[in-house]
Scaffold this active site. Sequence first.
Site, PDB file in Angstrom:
ATOM      1  N   HIS A 155       0.841  -1.194   0.000  1.00 59.47           N
ATOM      2  CA  HIS A 155       0.000   0.000   0.000  1.00 59.47           C
ATOM      3  C   HIS A 155       0.882   1.252   0.000  1.00 59.47           C
ATOM      4  CE1 HIS A 155      -3.219  -2.776   1.194  1.00 59.47           C
ATOM      5  NE2 HIS A 155      -4.063  -1.843   0.787  1.00 59.47           N
ATOM      6  N   LYS A 159      -0.520   4.733   4.607  1.00 57.03           N
ATOM      7  CA  LYS A 159      -1.365   3.777   5.340  1.00 57.03           C
ATOM      8  C   LYS A 159      -0.771   3.529   6.718  1.00 57.03           C
ATOM      9  CE  LYS A 159      -3.809  -0.630   4.887  1.00 57.03           C
ATOM     10  NZ  LYS A 159      -5.075   0.012   5.295  1.00 57.03           N
TER      11      LYS A 159
END
Length: 267
Positions: A155, A159
């Site tokens: 990600h 995040k």
Amino acid sequence: MAAVKVAVTGFGGRMGRALAQALAQSEAAALSAAVVRPGSSLVGADAGEVAGLGGNGLEIVDSLERADFDVLIDFTAPAATLANAKFCADRRRPMVIGTTGFDAAQKEELLAAARQIPLCLASNFSTGVNLCFKLLETAARVLGEDADIEIVEAHHRHKVDAPSGTALSMGEVVADTLGRDLAQVAVYGREGQTGARSRDTIGFATVRGGDVVGDHTVMFLADGERVEISHRASSRLSFARGAVRAAAWLAGRQPGHYDMRDVLGLK
């Protein structure tokens, strides 16, 4: 049939804007309230302009008390989501939750709200990811006892939780299919002299960097062959469209805990 009126919390974030775009494309649901945290510079701004859709006359507000809605979509943070769930439960408003990073006690609190309202809680609202969950059940039944299982996810750098909620859900699907307790068999990263790998474990590896929207791969590694089930998201709209679909589906349902596989008829 009139479109379901949907409020979106965390409207100033990336997912908030994506949800506004998905709602603008939907015939079944429409944006009726855009909510940001108190003190945000976006309070009072035109929601359509903030979302890049052109002015729509809908003023951004800083409280659900000022929002008119049938269903709430919440992609914020655990503490804020819990407060919003209490608000919705008290007023019997259905809720779609895409927030991740809940601990066990917080998840129990959410499930308590589902006794009062229809609540759709999912780690990922992408249609493709939820199809992958179904494929993982089949792969685990066929290969799981004869293969080592590893899950790799990537990600963007912003995040804040790891592994991702989607990766954990993938691990839960595999573990449940094989009759294992994920809490007992999960291995989160390896370093040093770890010894030989136990066949029963499920490994997780996390990558963070750049602007990766979300990549997930589950590997079933047997002697002589391996099977990989992967999903790669290139736009948050895939998640947003699924959440909007869930909101329209949830309206009028009985109180209870649902997930995206219920919405898609995959159970």
